[in-house]
Design a protein around this motif. Sequence first.
Motif, short mmCIF file in Angstrom:
data_model
loop_
_atom_site.label_atom_id
_atom_site.label_comp_id
_atom_site.label_asym_id
_atom_site.label_seq_id
_atom_site.Cartn_x
_atom_site.Cartn_y
_atom_site.Cartn_z
N PRO A 140 0.81 -1.24 0.00
CA PRO A 140 0.00 0.00 0.00
C PRO A 140 0.84 1.27 0.00
O PRO A 140 0.33 2.35 -0.34
CB PRO A 140 -0.83 -0.13 1.28
CG PRO A 140 -0.07 -1.06 2.15
CD PRO A 140 0.62 -2.03 1.23
N LYS A 150 -6.45 -1.78 1.20
CA LYS A 150 -6.22 -1.64 2.65
C LYS A 150 -7.31 -0.80 3.30
O LYS A 150 -7.83 -1.13 4.37
CB LYS A 150 -4.85 -1.00 2.90
CG LYS A 150 -4.52 -0.81 4.39
CD LYS A 150 -3.14 -0.18 4.58
CE LYS A 150 -2.85 0.01 6.08
NZ LYS A 150 -1.51 0.62 6.29
N TRP A 157 -7.63 -6.36 6.31
CA TRP A 157 -6.36 -6.18 5.59
C TRP A 157 -5.19 -6.62 6.46
O TRP A 157 -4.27 -7.29 5.97
CB TRP A 157 -6.18 -4.72 5.17
CG TRP A 157 -4.77 -4.43 4.71
CD1 TRP A 157 -3.74 -3.99 5.47
CD2 TRP A 157 -4.25 -4.61 3.39
NE1 TRP A 157 -2.59 -3.85 4.72
CE2 TRP A 157 -2.88 -4.24 3.44
CE3 TRP A 157 -4.79 -5.03 2.19
CZ2 TRP A 157 -2.05 -4.29 2.32
CZ3 TRP A 157 -3.97 -5.08 1.07
CH2 TRP A 157 -2.62 -4.71 1.13
N ASP A 158 -5.19 -6.23 7.72
CA ASP A 158 -4.08 -6.59 8.60
C ASP A 158 -3.90 -8.09 8.68
O ASP A 158 -2.78 -8.61 8.66
CB ASP A 158 -4.30 -6.00 10.00
CG ASP A 158 -4.33 -4.48 9.99
OD1 ASP A 158 -3.65 -3.89 9.11
OD2 ASP A 158 -5.02 -3.89 10.83
N ALA A 161 -2.51 -9.26 5.29
CA ALA A 161 -1.11 -8.85 5.13
C ALA A 161 -0.19 -9.72 5.96
O ALA A 161 0.94 -10.04 5.55
CB ALA A 161 -0.96 -7.38 5.50
#
Length: 507
Positions: A140, A150, A157-158, A161
């Motif tokens: 990102p 994101k 997203w976290d 990722a």
Amino acid sequence: MLKKLILVLCLGAAAGAAWVALKPAKPSSPPLTVFCAAGIKKPVEEIAAAYQKETGIEVRLQYGGTGTLLSQLKLTKQGDLFIAADDGALADAKKQEVTREEFRLVKQKPVLAVAKGNPKHIDGLASLKDPGIKVALANPEAASIGRVVKKLLGADWDALAAKAAVMKPTVTEIAADLSLGAVDAAIVWDSIVPQFKLDIAPLPELAKHEEHATAAVLSYSQQPAEALRFARYLTAPEKGAAVFAKHGFTAVPGDKWAARPDLIIYSGGVNRTAIEKLLQQFATREGITMTTVFNGCGILCASMKTMGDTSNPKFPDVYYACDVCFVPPVAKEFPEAILLTEAEIVIAVPKGNPKGIHTLADLARPGLRVGLCNAEQSTIGFLTHSMLKSMNLLESVSKNASSQVPTADFLVNQMRTGSLDAAVVYRININNDKEHFDAVSLPADKSKAVQPFAVRRDSPYQQMGRRLLAFLRENRASFETAGFAWKGETAPVKSADIVLPDWLKQK
């Protein structure tokens, strides 16, 4: 004698050949430098090659993630165009004064891409979180797709990722990983899917979101006219837009292509002092020609009506009237307008007001020489006529009207020569000649003319007309210096919704 003649001819030919050889080569335009989001590399390369072949102008392309490119541009302050993959990055560039004019190229949606046939049966976020599924994401900080996703996924997203098999700086890199089988899924732009022969799996969290890839002229370009010309080529329906569509993108067609288009502008005479130099500046920056007609709005509207319809190549692309009352006659052609400025109507009298004129009724005094504009030819003439009629003064004042001309400038010139004792004009007409004229104010509810700016609904240069509007808005000071009151930050109004007071309605 023959030998001498041959010698002379040979020397002449040699001298001629030497002169030709010594003529300076025609200077070539410097190359254009374009910083382009990696996801639209293929069509932009093809468009740039076609443009170079057609115009002789070299286009140098540099690719990368949108975020990476923007960081580079902020540091180097070099280049001509920036093609960003999302609206947010472009807004950041504009806010930081990196870019100026913008040209939307294509619409893009973030999607969940999978291998052809979706062999892993991936069908949403739950599938992506499965430990057995390898996911590729774009960084990102570097790529628009990563930045957008994101934001859309939030806390999800976290989690993604944290388990991503790879996170790379461009969307094309993660799409390539997926096409090679290195990962099972990747979140990319929908336009990337056909390029890498992938499929799309459902991911409702992304389904309704849309972004634009946009070309913007860099604020420090040393050749803005060439940059703008290539940007117009990128969006032209028969040029760049057709190439984007061929590559599977949802193109946003721009203006009809012309290397040096002619923008036709009709403007009421009162606007001339504020916009004439601005129009010249805009034309120079855009690298275009501009046909500008200043006249009374009655004459301008009559001219448009005489042309029949907009198929006439001389029909104006832009109409900047002296007042909203002259928009309804051409509302079909100009269905929307921005109320840009306001001008006050006054009675102009010689310095010191020797005749003691204080109201419109005073203009009916026997023996006065009064200047009025023609009601059929001009906005101010129509407004004055309507004002006088609403106050039952039209007949008595008209008896003293020794002059009825198409624009107020004529009346001011006649007052300078002493041919008139008073004239109804715009305050702007005498704003720079206060040593010779005084202004008598008129009723506030009837003495304001509002100037609307409109772009023709089917102009081949609609986008250019809108860029002209943006340029005028950036130069508010020019209007205020000329004596206009600024109204240009208001929202557009529909021409059909313009409601005139009864006293002003054209019969």
